[in-house]
Write a protein that holds these residues in place. Sequence first.
Motif, PDB file in Angstrom:
ATOM      1  N   ASN A   1      38.922  49.439  37.837  1.00  0.00           N
ATOM      2  CA  ASN A   1      40.283  48.949  37.956  1.00  0.00           C
ATOM      3  C   ASN A   1      40.865  48.831  36.548  1.00  0.00           C
ATOM      4  OD1 ASN A   1      39.349  46.501  36.765  1.00  0.00           O
ATOM      5  ND2 ASN A   1      38.660  45.802  38.783  1.00  0.00           N
ATOM      6  N   TRP A   2      42.024  48.199  36.450  1.00  0.00           N
ATOM      7  CA  TRP A   2      42.675  48.136  35.136  1.00  0.00           C
ATOM      8  C   TRP A   2      42.688  46.710  34.603  1.00  0.00           C
ATOM      9  CZ3 TRP A   2      43.400  53.019  33.432  1.00  0.00           C
ATOM     10  CH2 TRP A   2      43.331  54.019  34.407  1.00  0.00           C
ATOM     11  N   GLU A   3      41.840  45.852  35.151  1.00  0.00           N
ATOM     12  CA  GLU A   3      41.729  44.478  34.666  1.00  0.00           C
ATOM     13  C   GLU A   3      40.899  44.449  33.374  1.00  0.00           C
ATOM     14  OE1 GLU A   3      42.798  41.805  36.855  1.00  0.00           O
ATOM     15  OE2 GLU A   3      43.681  43.481  37.963  1.00  0.00           O
ATOM     16  N   ASN A   4      40.866  43.264  32.734  1.00  0.00           N
ATOM     17  CA  ASN A   4      40.063  43.228  31.509  1.00  0.00           C
ATOM     18  C   ASN A   4      38.578  43.183  31.844  1.00  0.00           C
ATOM     19  OD1 ASN A   4      38.516  40.955  30.381  1.00  0.00           O
ATOM     20  ND2 ASN A   4      40.409  39.769  30.624  1.00  0.00           N
ATOM     21  N   LYS A   5      37.783  43.851  30.997  1.00  0.00           N
ATOM     22  CA  LYS A   5      36.389  44.090  31.361  1.00  0.00           C
ATOM     23  C   LYS A   5      35.540  42.831  31.314  1.00  0.00           C
ATOM     24  CE  LYS A   5      36.302  49.009  30.637  1.00  0.00           C
ATOM     25  NZ  LYS A   5      35.503  50.194  30.297  1.00  0.00           N
ATOM     26  N   ALA A   6      35.912  41.897  30.444  1.00  0.00           N
ATOM     27  CA  ALA A   6      35.140  40.647  30.396  1.00  0.00           C
ATOM     28  C   ALA A   6      35.264  39.927  31.741  1.00  0.00           C
ATOM     29  CB  ALA A   6      35.632  39.760  29.253  1.00  0.00           C
ATOM     30  N   ALA A   7      36.493  39.864  32.283  1.00  0.00           N
ATOM     31  CA  ALA A   7      36.691  39.214  33.582  1.00  0.00           C
ATOM     32  C   ALA A   7      35.939  39.977  34.670  1.00  0.00           C
ATOM     33  CB  ALA A   7      38.178  39.135  33.909  1.00  0.00           C
TER      34      ALA A   7
END
Lengths: 584, 76
Positions: free
Chosen positions: A313-319
């Motif tokens: 997806n395009w969310e931040n990878k840490a999350a």
Amino acid sequence: MSEDQLGSLATLLDAVAAAEAETTAWSGEVSIHFLRNYTTEFADPFLKFHLMRDGIRPEISHGGYDTMAQELLDPESAVRQHDPDVLVLSLLIEFLDPECANPGWSADKSIARIDELLDYAVERVRTPVVVNSLLAPVDRLVGDADTTHIDHEVSRINAHLRQRVEAHPSRIFLSDFAELFGRCGGPDAIDRRLWSSAQAPFDRRFLNEYAKDIAYFVRVLKGRARKCLVLDCDNTLWGGVIGEDGIDGIALHDREEPGVHFRAFQEAVVGLVDQGVMLALCSKNNLDDVWQVLDEHEHCLLDRSHLVAWRINWENKAANIASLADELNVGLDSFVFVDDSPQERALVAEMLPDVLVLGVPDDLSTYASLLAQERLFDTTARSDEDRKRTVMYQDAALRKEQRDRFSDLTDYLRSLETVLRVFPVDDDTKVRVAQLTQKTNQFNLTTRRYSVADIEAFMNDPDAAVYAMSVSDRYGDMGLTGVLIARRCDTAAVIDTLLLSCRVLGRQLEFAFVDLCLGALAGAWGSMTWRAEYLPTAKNAQVEDFWDRVGFVAEPEGGGGKRYSLDRRPSIPDYSRIISATME
Amino acid sequence: MSETIKLVMSQVFQVDPGEINAESSPESIERWDSLKHMQLIMALEDELGVQFPDDAIPELVTYGAIEKMVQELKDS
């Protein structure tokens, strides 16, 4: 601590001293004692670096020169008094048998000596050992002497060592010096001056590789080996960007450069999955693009069945990685993340410091060996459960989907049609039982780590009992996922160990398991006083009131943890509506 | 050069570089034992790109002696 600090001895020593001076809490401590016949102290800073980077603070000591047997046998010796967690048996052939350079030399005496040392360590001192395979004498390695006869005899010793390790995979670990020697450039790995001045033959690179081996074994013993590998896709699993280059444009091939290196990396990844490592993807792509490569690309070795989860997806990878940890019920300190993008790596390293973050090397020919050389994952004693693990996690994903559809938890749990089997541990299950004691952190009342040999000792002891449970439900078999160990002391039955794998938590299985075990123990040992305890760790707070919940009475606080006793059968919540449980 | 030597010594022995002077030796630096001595030699060779002659190593036990030897090696 970072890899850069390994670049020079001065910065390494400085970084290690600074980390040691820090008073922050370490998540683990370990004492390591070298039994050696040459100068091994130069390995210390490297070993400290690799362990402290993983939050483990080592206490390192070195025995006298060539006093290995005495230290193991003398009850007054430092080894016996301090009871280290790990022994490192570090040996050079020229001191093991000074006659090794003579013509007609036989390795028989050396083999007998090594056998004796391993027997003492494993049987008498009962401490796990890292032993090295032997190199030819140093003078021979650097070309001053030449006899293939020596090489042949040394290889006999090493073949014998390998057999010993295979017989005790969880007690004896082999650091393969011949392999390290080759990896460090052969004769270049010998520091001749250090050898002549300090009887320490190895250079910095070799010591670093040796330290990695030892640190790896320590992590495995401590249940701290990494369990989950998370990979980016573009320029990590294949060369190029699938969203732009398309399925025919990305670099992934069984022969052609540079695609061949990505394929070799995939091969290494699939090897790890086969050994029980959990694999997940975390990338910024269109989901369908990624599936197209995994499903259709003719040179793609990875497919969806290798994955336990993904965040495409395009969310931040840490999350995304944090939510993977949640879904898989695995601590962030069990994760390794590989991404070609320095920005993504920096973000994850900053936000999730427990995750080990690796980049794609500039020299792609070293990419395939990246994960193996870092020795991050536990690939020692493998049980059938590990090989089934990916399938089991996929079942778990189905279970979770189901859970969302039921509003009432009891309805949901009943709908799972859970079947619990409890049985005494036997030769087929002892490896898995020992492994669970090594690895289980959360639902673990006492966190006592046992080896296979320890479990065998319990099995042979009439005053001890080891029970295991296995669980299945309508979605599949979760396998052996719980252990209870009890010991009889006079008229009391003491619950030494109670643990459940994180895969089966939240389903009230613990109540059924304890109920059946205590019933069986009461049948076998007669009426007894029950005793139990809770020993707190950084990770097991969720069970701090477990014994209270089943009616045990806590004794007044004393030292760390809580101790309990009970004179009647415990009052266990009714689980019969949701679990069908049987004792075998 | 002398800055580099002092920095390396400070890293190996965990002392303040400002405390290092020509007379600094195992007498004045507590951690300077035989093991640390070899680590110091290896670290200095790494950082300075020099190689000390084998027979000189046991003599390099003051800051002054080290600096003098490094200067000679650089000059030759």
